[in-house]
Scaffold this active site. Structure first.
Site, PDB file in Angstrom:
ATOM      1  N   ASP A 299       0.848  -1.194   0.000  1.00  0.00           N
ATOM      2  CA  ASP A 299       0.000   0.000   0.000  1.00  0.00           C
ATOM      3  C   ASP A 299       0.888   1.250   0.000  1.00  0.00           C
ATOM      4  OD1 ASP A 299      -1.559   2.151   0.784  1.00  0.00           O
ATOM      5  OD2 ASP A 299      -2.720   1.022   2.255  1.00  0.00           O
ATOM      6  N   HIS A 396      17.047  13.293 -17.727  1.00  0.00           N
ATOM      7  CA  HIS A 396      15.594  13.262 -17.644  1.00  0.00           C
ATOM      8  C   HIS A 396      14.953  13.487 -19.016  1.00  0.00           C
ATOM      9  CE1 HIS A 396      12.489  13.223 -14.585  1.00  0.00           C
ATOM     10  NE2 HIS A 396      11.767  13.927 -15.433  1.00  0.00           N
TER      11      HIS A 396
HETATM   12  C1  MEV Z   1      11.897  13.816  -9.688  1.00  0.00           C
HETATM   13  O1  MEV Z   1      10.825  12.904  -9.737  1.00  0.00           O
HETATM   14  C2  MEV Z   1      12.646  13.669  -8.393  1.00  0.00           C
HETATM   15  C3  MEV Z   1      13.754  14.687  -8.150  1.00  0.00           C
HETATM   16  O2  MEV Z   1      13.237  16.023  -8.247  1.00  0.00           O
HETATM   17  C4  MEV Z   1      14.253  14.430  -6.764  1.00  0.00           C
HETATM   18  C5  MEV Z   1      15.219  15.468  -6.231  1.00  0.00           C
HETATM   19  O3  MEV Z   1      15.172  16.624  -6.656  1.00  0.00           O
HETATM   20  O4  MEV Z   1      16.013  15.075  -5.346  1.00  0.00           O
HETATM   21  C6  MEV Z   1      14.840  14.536  -9.173  1.00  0.00           C
END
Ligand code: MEV
Length: 442
Positions: A299, A396
């Site tokens: 969960d 990303h």
């Molecule tokens: C994105 O899903 C998560 C991050 O923003 C975490 C972080 O900034 O430490 C990359």
């Protein structure tokens, strides 16, 4: 457009539910009907199984199920199953796993496995009188009254650990709690805990009614408000950590090991003192945890609620992870309170959950706690490593590239073209679209 409410929606067949929805909300558009049907499983038994997990089910909602290999956890090499829709999460976990594989892997320690629940009640009575009644009459009766409910759990080595009376009257008039701690062994234990607590509520009522320690007015004032487990389990907690010589950090981003270690520690410290950053930092931690929690049929709302409550336990919201760089050693760890199960719930029902648990070597609940803490720590390591060096957008946006291309129905050939095109450039939404238009107009 004004919509009409419906009576008895839950009693309609799946097809009738869909027909009603399409007519009432989607102007009878049959394309939507096809979308829903596309996601039905061809195997009617499997489809039925999924429908019965929840209520008013009309189709299935798929999520990508990926694997992050190369996790060395307490000397065991593991491939972690991750159900997550966000690009980069699985890639980041895999990268982190590989990095630490070459530096001794992750080590974990179960600190404690105690879960909690409460009977919350209002009782207009003097605290010392209630405490005497609790110590000399009620406590024993509460254990006796739950013997049937706890029999199986006790056979497995668990059960009710302790029950305390808590006086909360300074915060709310006449408010007390029966606060119970439990060991639920390999199950998450929500049903077990709630069944025990509901019995506590009944027994409390009965024992007060029979007692001659209280006046009639006092007896009449007793109100059991609710009996419910707490998803805040600060004493069901695991530590996961990594460490290596700063000299061995060897980052490929171009900065020195010392600068990397220093910047990384600063990033963690910032998340320890600044709630705005801590929230995003911990969101990244939970990226790793939730994906494995979902893949193992647990969960994720409970694990989220618990983690964030714990992050605020000192009166200020803080980072869940910590870092030191003393005596030339880089050390990075998480203390994660988390309550999960490997039996009960979906674990024997959902075929992919069964697969996940088999893949992880049929872990005990404690082993799963360790795996989850590692997944969160690894995810946070990967995020901070990118943030303090290249920034996260480079990696990303590369992953996001496929999402953008898929939105525009790109062919495999087009996708390959873009992978080459962005090999040494940062991906931007604008550039993908303008280059795609050029390519298609050629
Ligand atoms: C994105 O899903 C998560 C991050 O923003 C975490 C972080 O900034 O430490 C990359």
């Amino acid at each position: 457009m004004n919509h009409k409410p419906i009576e008895g929606f839950s009693k309609l067949s799946k097809q009738h539910k869909i027909d009603w929805l399409i007519n009432e909300y989607l102007q009878g558009n049959q394309e939507y009907q096809q979308i829903l049907q596309q996601y039905w499983n061809d195997n009617p038994d499997l489809q039925k199984l999924h429908e019965e997990f929840s209520e008013n089910t009309i189709t299935n909602f798929y999520m990508p199920y990926g694997i992050a290999p190369n996790f060395l956890i307490d000397g065991k090499l593991m491939a972690l199953p991750m159900a997550v829709e966000e690009s980069s999460v699985v890639a980041a976990a895999s990268k982190s796993a590989k990095f630490w594989l070459e530096r001794g892997g992750f080590k974990t320690t179960i600190i404690n496995t105690e879960k909690l629940g409460h009977t919350h009640f209002i009782f207009k009575v003097e605290a010392h009188k209630l405490l005497h009644f609790f110590n000399f009459t009620l406590k024993k009766k509460l254990f006796e009254a739950t013997e049937d409910i706890t029999a199986n759990m006790r056979k497995r080595g668990g059960g009710i650990l302790d029950i305390k009376l808590i006086d909360k009257t300074s915060e709310l008039a006449n408010y007390y709690q029966l606060k119970a701690s439990f060991n639920t062994v390999d199950s998450m234990g929500a049903n077990f805990i709630n069944s025990c607590l509901e019995q506590f509520g009944k027994t409390l009522k009965e024992e007060v009614a029979q007692s001659d320690a209280f006046s009639e007015d006092e007896k009449n004032s007793l109100q059991i408000v609710m009996n419910i487990l707490s998803n805040f389990t600060p004493d069901c907690i695991v530590r996961a950590e990594v460490s290596c010589k700063i000299d061995d950090l060897k980052d490929d981003s171009g900065i020195s090991n010392e600068e990397f270690a220093w910047k990384f520690k600063q990033a963690v410290t910032i998340a320890e003192i600044e709630p705005y950053r801590a929230t995003t930092h911990n969101k990244g931690v939970m990226n790793g945890i939730d994906a494995v929690v979902i893949a193992t049929g647990n969960d994720f709302r409970a694990t989220e609620a618990c983690a964030h409550a714990y992050a605020s336990k000192d009166g200020k919201y803080k980072s869940l992870t910590h870092c030191t760089t003393d005596n030339g050693i880089f050390r990075f760890w998480i203390d994660l309170p988390i309550s999960v199960g490997v039996v009960g719930g979906l674990t024997n029902l959902h075929p992919l959950v069964k697969f996940s648990l088999a893949l992880l070597g049929k872990p005990s609940a404690q082993e799963l706690m360790s795996i989850l803490a590692v997944s969160g720590l690894a995810q946070n390591f990967a995020a901070l490593r990118s943030l303090v060096t290249t920034g996260i957008q480079k990696g990303h946006m590369k992953m996001h590239l496929f999402n953008i291309l898929n939105q525009f129905g790109a062919t495999e050939e087009e996708k390959q073209y873009f992978v080459n095109y962005f090999k040494d450039k940062t991906v931007s939404h604008h550039e993908v679209i303008s280059e795609l238009n050029k390519l298609r107009n050629k």
